[in-house]
Design an enzyme around this catalytic site. Sequence first.
Site: not given
Length: 242
Positions: A29-31, A53, A57
């Site tokens: 993810t870009d997060e 989260y 990741k």
Amino acid sequence: FLATDIMGTWTLLEAVRRHNIPRMIQISTDEVFGEIMEGEADEQAPFRPRSPYAAAKAGGDLLCAAFHETYKTPVIVTHACNIYGPYHYPEKLIPLAITNLLEGKPVPLYGDGSQIREWMHVSDHCRAIAEVLRRGKSGEVYNIGTGERISNLELLQRIAAILGKDESAIHRVADRPGHDRRYALSHQKVSSELGWKPSKTLAEGLPETVAWYREHESWWRPLKSGEYLEYYRKQYKVRDAA
């Protein structure tokens, strides 16, 4: 998140290593890059996760890099922006907004709604994964994005307008902790090296998605009502934890 994204990733990496699986794609993810208040994050940008989260990741992504370096495990990592389209679970922002409006319910908006997100239709994401699977290089990282970024408020306004609703259907609620203000990915690498580019704009994909949920109420209504969860519990004799 920790069990799935760290231990789960480790389990898959071990299976790939032990059984000589030819390729593994870690979809991330870009997060992991945290808030990108200016410019874009490329594949070399440092990880700055701001939520458990995102940290989980990032942990899984680092395990992939470590396994490739240590064991030459044939793993590739992708970082994608927000995805939307048909069959999107109705707790997520776009399907929640669509289905709530179809039910005559208000749509919740965290904080002032100025958070910027980048959006990609699921069909474009699937094409990108297919290209990475076929032509990507083991040990590499590829960002998959569109450059199409809007605020959460503008997104909900667009959905409401498609359904003939006004902004009064959008109800502001307290912002969630650690809510990043802006995500932005550079997808120059996947475009130049693998020839992938997004094909569907938000202006095209959003009305199509709204139409899909309008035409498939039999799919999402049981999910929102909890009927499927009750069926699962009875079928597999699952009980709530004491």
